[in-house]
Design a protein around this motif. Structure first.
Motif, PDB file in Angstrom:
ATOM      1  N   UNK A   1      -1.690 -17.169  -2.070  1.00 20.78           N
ATOM      2  CA  UNK A   1      -2.113 -16.316  -1.076  1.00 20.78           C
ATOM      3  C   UNK A   1      -1.712 -14.904  -1.781  1.00 20.78           C
ATOM      4  N   UNK A   2      -2.802 -14.010  -1.204  1.00 20.70           N
ATOM      5  CA  UNK A   2      -2.792 -12.624  -1.747  1.00 20.70           C
ATOM      6  C   UNK A   2      -2.069 -11.720  -0.841  1.00 20.70           C
ATOM      7  N   UNK A   3      -1.057 -11.136  -1.612  1.00 25.61           N
ATOM      8  CA  UNK A   3      -0.293 -10.260  -0.509  1.00 25.61           C
ATOM      9  C   UNK A   3      -0.493  -8.641  -0.691  1.00 25.61           C
ATOM     10  N   UNK A   4      -0.643  -8.313   0.507  1.00 26.12           N
ATOM     11  CA  UNK A   4      -1.274  -6.783   0.518  1.00 26.12           C
ATOM     12  C   UNK A   4      -0.183  -5.852   0.498  1.00 26.12           C
ATOM     13  N   UNK A   5      -0.236  -4.686  -0.459  1.00 26.14           N
ATOM     14  CA  UNK A   5       0.870  -3.657  -0.890  1.00 26.14           C
ATOM     15  C   UNK A   5       1.180  -2.935   0.368  1.00 26.14           C
ATOM     16  N   UNK A   6       2.162  -2.651   0.809  1.00 24.11           N
ATOM     17  CA  UNK A   6       2.711  -1.681   1.843  1.00 24.11           C
ATOM     18  C   UNK A   6       3.043  -0.339   1.472  1.00 24.11           C
ATOM     19  N   UNK A  74       4.686   2.622   8.059  1.00 21.77           N
ATOM     20  CA  UNK A  74       4.240   2.022   6.580  1.00 21.77           C
ATOM     21  C   UNK A  74       2.771   1.257   7.254  1.00 21.77           C
ATOM     22  N   UNK A  75       1.907   1.275   6.190  1.00 20.72           N
ATOM     23  CA  UNK A  75       0.690   0.648   6.382  1.00 20.72           C
ATOM     24  C   UNK A  75       0.177  -0.448   5.289  1.00 20.72           C
ATOM     25  N   UNK A  76      -0.697  -1.286   5.631  1.00 23.98           N
ATOM     26  CA  UNK A  76      -0.906  -2.288   4.623  1.00 23.98           C
ATOM     27  C   UNK A  76      -2.346  -1.882   4.169  1.00 23.98           C
TER      28      UNK A  76
END
Length: 76
Positions: A1-6, A74-76
């Motif tokens: 699974x690809x995690x998005x940076x915060x 915080x945003x993704x």
């Protein structure tokens, strides 16, 4: 699974009295403060009545010139 940076950002919600809000997003708090002064055409020249962001907020409220709010999120 690809995690998005915060990413941690600063949001400037701002308007002239009687107008709709404009919203800007910045990486640095200082950039948001600078934009608030720029927005109200008060870039800390010797003729401007305020010097820091808290004084700007108070001056705008006192003379009903506008409003702004700076907050972080915080945003993704």
């Amino acid at each position: 699974m690809n995690q998005l940076a915060i990413q941690h950002v600063y949001v400037l919600k701002i308007r002239h009295s009687g107008e709709e809000d404009d919203v800007y997003v910045f990486n640095l708090y200082e950039e948001a403060c600078y934009k608030a002064f720029e927005y109200f055409e008060m870039l800390m020249s010797s003729a401007d009545p305020v010097r820091d962001i808290d004084d700007l907020e108070e001056w705008l409220f006192e003379y009903d010139k506008g409003y702004f709010q700076i907050f972080s999120t915080n945003i993704q």
